[in-house]
Enzyme design. Sequence first.
Site, PDB file in Angstrom:
ATOM      1  N   LYS A  22       0.728  -1.229   0.081  1.00 18.66           N
ATOM      2  CA  LYS A  22      -0.053  -0.034   0.129  1.00 18.66           C
ATOM      3  C   LYS A  22       0.923   1.130  -0.092  1.00 18.66           C
ATOM      4  CE  LYS A  22      -1.756   1.589   4.100  1.00 18.66           C
ATOM      5  NZ  LYS A  22      -1.483   3.021   4.585  1.00 18.66           N
ATOM      6  N   ARG A  93      -4.986  10.246   4.497  1.00 15.41           N
ATOM      7  CA  ARG A  93      -3.857  11.545   4.823  1.00 15.41           C
ATOM      8  C   ARG A  93      -3.162  11.461   3.470  1.00 15.41           C
ATOM      9  NH1 ARG A  93      -3.087  13.583   8.979  1.00 15.41           N
ATOM     10  NH2 ARG A  93      -1.032  13.871   8.457  1.00 15.41           N
ATOM     11  N   ARG A 122       0.340  14.386  13.424  1.00 18.39           N
ATOM     12  CA  ARG A 122       0.552  14.041  11.834  1.00 18.39           C
ATOM     13  C   ARG A 122       0.730  15.330  10.905  1.00 18.39           C
ATOM     14  NH1 ARG A 122      -1.343   8.324   9.710  1.00 18.39           N
ATOM     15  NH2 ARG A 122       0.466   8.588   8.431  1.00 18.39           N
ATOM     16  N   ASP A 306       4.864   0.507  12.198  1.00 17.82           N
ATOM     17  CA  ASP A 306       3.746  -0.217  11.532  1.00 17.82           C
ATOM     18  C   ASP A 306       3.488  -1.770  11.866  1.00 17.82           C
ATOM     19  OD1 ASP A 306       2.937   2.078  10.243  1.00 17.82           O
ATOM     20  OD2 ASP A 306       3.538   1.691   8.217  1.00 17.82           O
ATOM     21  N   ILE A 328       7.945   7.202  16.895  1.00 16.22           N
ATOM     22  CA  ILE A 328       7.306   7.899  15.624  1.00 16.22           C
ATOM     23  C   ILE A 328       6.230   8.627  15.908  1.00 16.22           C
ATOM     24  CG2 ILE A 328       6.938   7.445  13.370  1.00 16.22           C
ATOM     25  CD1 ILE A 328       9.760   6.757  13.862  1.00 16.22           C
TER      26      ILE A 328
HETATM   27  N1  EPU Z   1       6.209  14.786  10.635  1.00 15.85           N
HETATM   28  C1  EPU Z   1       6.147  16.003  11.306  1.00 15.85           C
HETATM   29  N2  EPU Z   1       5.884  16.842  10.203  1.00 15.85           N
HETATM   30  C2  EPU Z   1       5.852  16.417   8.754  1.00 15.85           C
HETATM   31  C3  EPU Z   1       5.882  15.025   8.590  1.00 15.85           C
HETATM   32  C4  EPU Z   1       5.758  14.326   9.830  1.00 15.85           C
HETATM   33  O1  EPU Z   1       5.912  16.439  12.299  1.00 15.85           O
HETATM   34  O2  EPU Z   1       6.068  17.414   7.884  1.00 15.85           O
HETATM   35  C5  EPU Z   1       6.036  13.700  12.027  1.00 15.85           C
HETATM   36  C6  EPU Z   1       4.681  12.759  12.055  1.00 15.85           C
HETATM   37  O3  EPU Z   1       3.664  13.441  12.814  1.00 15.85           O
HETATM   38  C7  EPU Z   1       5.401  11.345  12.785  1.00 15.85           C
HETATM   39  C8  EPU Z   1       6.644  11.491  12.025  1.00 15.85           C
HETATM   40  O4  EPU Z   1       7.068  12.552  11.801  1.00 15.85           O
HETATM   41  O5  EPU Z   1       5.341  11.700  14.069  1.00 15.85           O
HETATM   42  C9  EPU Z   1       7.166  10.439  10.881  1.00 15.85           C
HETATM   43  O6  EPU Z   1       5.917  10.507  10.032  1.00 15.85           O
HETATM   44  P1  EPU Z   1       5.998  10.335   8.667  1.00 15.85           P
HETATM   45  O7  EPU Z   1       5.941  11.467   7.847  1.00 15.85           O
HETATM   46  O8  EPU Z   1       7.235   9.359   8.421  1.00 15.85           O
HETATM   47  O9  EPU Z   1       4.888   9.467   8.254  1.00 15.85           O
HETATM   48  P2  EPU Z   1       4.011   9.434   7.003  1.00 15.85           P
HETATM   49  O10 EPU Z   1       4.857   9.769   6.028  1.00 15.85           O
HETATM   50  O11 EPU Z   1       2.800  10.321   7.148  1.00 15.85           O
HETATM   51  C10 EPU Z   1       4.179   7.104   6.279  1.00 15.85           C
HETATM   52  C11 EPU Z   1       3.201   5.583   6.420  1.00 15.85           C
HETATM   53  C12 EPU Z   1       2.856   5.114   7.508  1.00 15.85           C
HETATM   54  C13 EPU Z   1       3.996   5.026   8.340  1.00 15.85           C
HETATM   55  C14 EPU Z   1       4.969   6.116   8.459  1.00 15.85           C
HETATM   56  C15 EPU Z   1       6.276   5.688   9.484  1.00 15.85           C
HETATM   57  C16 EPU Z   1       2.504   6.160   4.013  1.00 15.85           C
HETATM   58  C17 EPU Z   1       1.114   6.586   3.171  1.00 15.85           C
HETATM   59  N3  EPU Z   1       2.158   6.321   5.192  1.00 15.85           N
HETATM   60  O12 EPU Z   1       3.423   7.885   6.740  1.00 15.85           O
HETATM   61  O13 EPU Z   1       1.857   4.218   7.374  1.00 15.85           O
HETATM   62  O14 EPU Z   1       3.639   4.553   9.655  1.00 15.85           O
HETATM   63  O15 EPU Z   1       5.209   6.620   7.328  1.00 15.85           O
HETATM   64  O16 EPU Z   1       6.718   4.813   8.882  1.00 15.85           O
HETATM   65  O17 EPU Z   1       3.340   5.688   3.552  1.00 15.85           O
HETATM   66  C18 EPU Z   1       0.322   2.625   7.933  1.00 15.85           C
HETATM   67  O18 EPU Z   1       0.500   2.080   6.757  1.00 15.85           O
HETATM   68  O19 EPU Z   1      -0.306   2.230   8.633  1.00 15.85           O
HETATM   69  C19 EPU Z   1       0.864   3.799   8.344  1.00 15.85           C
HETATM   70  C20 EPU Z   1       0.493   4.872   9.137  1.00 15.85           C
END
Ligand code: EPU
Length: 420
Positions: A22, A93, A122, A306, A328
């Site tokens: 995904k 998201r 997030r 995850d 995280i």
């Molecule tokens: N964060 C910030 N500012 C930002 C971006 C992120 O503070 O601009 C924080 C987030 O709030 C979090 C941390 O940084 O505390 C890491 O977040 P990240 O941005 O890496 O997460 P994401 O890109 O929103 C993806 C996956 C998630 C997975 C995370 C971490 C996708 C679509 N989603 O999310 O997947 O948990 O990376 O590996 O790729 C899931 O599949 O269940 C899922 C939640």
Amino acid sequence: MDKVVIHGGNRLAGQIKISGAKNAALPIFAATLLAPGVFEISDVPDLKDIRTISKLLEEFGAKVGKVGSSSYRIDSENVNHHEASYDLVKTMRASCLALGPLLARLGRAKVSLPGGCAIGERPIDQHLKGLQALGADVRLEHGYVDLRVNGRLTGSRVTLDIVTVTGVMNIMMAATLAEGRTVIENAAGEPEVVALADMLNSMGAEINGAGSSVITIDGVEELRSTSVRIIPDRIEAGTFMVASAITGGDVKVIGVVPEHGATLLEKLRDCGCRVTESENSIRVEGPDNIAPVNVTTSPFPGFPTDMQAQFMALMTLAGGASVITETIFENRFMHIGELRRMGADIKVSGNTAVVRGVAGLSGAELMATDLRASASLILAGLAANGRTSVSRVYHLDRGYEHIESKLAAIGADIRRERAT
Ligand code: EPU
């Protein structure tokens, strides 16, 4: 409301073919917005989130068609609309992955700002910081993020304050069409980031260093369409490996990349599992007695957030205490309340959970709060005495393809009860 109903206690044994990831498919779908043409994407999982991103691409003017059971054909020739509605974005998201590509191709991107969700606040400040460094004018108005640039974006050095997976993807996609060189420092190195960079390079982009903490992108004037196969889902694979471990089973996941799950495999071995890897499969034989093992989540190649909820389900039945630390997301312990209702002994202090293994779990009526929490409750239900039901299965449908039939095929007593 639909429920997944499990009668626990069966030992799982057999083979499971792992679906496409995904979290690799979503950015790859978004990347089709970057260049006009027809894209062929194979090994796409059959999931709610894929249907949502397909609708999103259609809002921007793309034509999205499913070919057979797991391939998609996306025609992005007529992408000419830069705005995504709140109704769609609020359900997923990852919609914010459209920001970088639309900005780079159309000079404008307006997407409803995603709010917090069950696992944390997030924010997307790091995405915006990077896009601003490339020359975007960033406005936040009426709940929308509105990005504009006159002409091309300009390559820049971007040092991220935190490691963000989709943030790096957004900046990388935008930078492919910028003028000059972009260097992203403190970049996420997840396999899904590498898969996206590979796709972009096959479209004519010049990206180096994906998978490491420094990614260099030399902007090009135009990109072309491509064909891409989605990498296997390391989290789906991990969830089935834990299913084997928690039922004392013998399960082989096939069609996987073992290196993507190396940290989890090490932890499963520490728990007493026998783990056998081949080039594209992993066999996990569960132990008679599960040993307690501590885990701390961290960006790749660390232990994935995850998999935290699923691993905690396993630890509830370990022969001793384990410490699970979530670094995280600030609120990713929502499964604990439900696991306790099954008899688990878990104490939480801040971002740390101390799990004292119990002799057995008892089936209960449970409610899922998010995707991975749902998986954790299903794993607990597989090992529990009696009947467990998990409601709010729409969370599960966002990220696991046909999970009940896959588990039933290896011996689980699990079925979906449709709401009447
Ligand atoms: N964060 C910030 N500012 C930002 C971006 C992120 O503070 O601009 C924080 C987030 O709030 C979090 C941390 O940084 O505390 C890491 O977040 P990240 O941005 O890496 O997460 P994401 O890109 O929103 C993806 C996956 C998630 C997975 C995370 C971490 C996708 C679509 N989603 O999310 O997947 O948990 O990376 O590996 O790729 C899931 O599949 O269940 C899922 C939640």
